[in-house]
Design a protein around this motif. Sequence first.
Motif, short mmCIF file in Angstrom:
data_model
loop_
_atom_site.label_atom_id
_atom_site.label_comp_id
_atom_site.label_asym_id
_atom_site.label_seq_id
_atom_site.Cartn_x
_atom_site.Cartn_y
_atom_site.Cartn_z
N UNK A 1 0.85 -1.19 0.00
CA UNK A 1 0.00 0.00 0.00
C UNK A 1 0.88 1.24 0.00
N UNK A 2 0.79 2.01 -1.08
CA UNK A 2 1.55 3.25 -1.20
C UNK A 2 0.72 4.43 -0.70
N UNK A 3 1.42 5.44 -0.23
CA UNK A 3 0.79 6.69 0.18
C UNK A 3 1.81 7.81 0.06
N UNK A 4 1.33 9.04 0.18
CA UNK A 4 2.23 10.17 0.19
C UNK A 4 2.24 11.00 -1.08
N UNK A 5 1.54 10.54 -2.10
CA UNK A 5 1.50 11.31 -3.33
C UNK A 5 0.67 12.58 -3.16
N UNK A 6 0.71 13.42 -4.18
CA UNK A 6 -0.06 14.65 -4.13
C UNK A 6 0.38 15.62 -5.20
N UNK A 7 -0.09 16.85 -5.05
CA UNK A 7 0.23 17.93 -5.99
C UNK A 7 1.30 18.81 -5.35
N UNK A 8 2.36 19.06 -6.09
CA UNK A 8 3.46 19.86 -5.57
C UNK A 8 4.00 20.74 -6.69
N UNK A 9 4.52 21.88 -6.32
CA UNK A 9 5.12 22.76 -7.32
C UNK A 9 6.52 22.26 -7.70
#
Length: 128
Positions: free
Chosen positions: A5-13
């Motif tokens: 189970x992966x986590x920690x992704x998101x939108x970043x500049x």
Amino acid sequence: QVQLVESGGGLVQAGGSLRLTCVASGRTFSAYAMGWFRQAPGNEREFVATLSWDGGTTEYADSVKGRFTTSRDNAKNTVYLQMGSLKPEDTARYYCALHRRSYYFTSDYATASEYDGWGQGTQVTVSS
């Protein structure tokens, strides 16, 4: 049956950082090399990084070398991908994977078919 189970992704500049986490269960995590791969829409899955079962050996794709670091905590069945100096071209879905052979780490580490346990992925989007 292994579960990742992966986590920690998101939108970043662009220029920013993210840390991805992958938690494993169902197999003796500490006996297996782990890999990180990514896939952008319309592209094939590509190798990002890998580390040996004890974390003593790491390898990276040229495109991320010097910007990404992978590590593991075998006591927590967890592997990490620390991503820095992110670029828009790093935008993709990121997957962790468990190598299919225990205590095995050779030059085929970048080959996706050498891994038989995959997570569902976590999306990383880098804006310019």
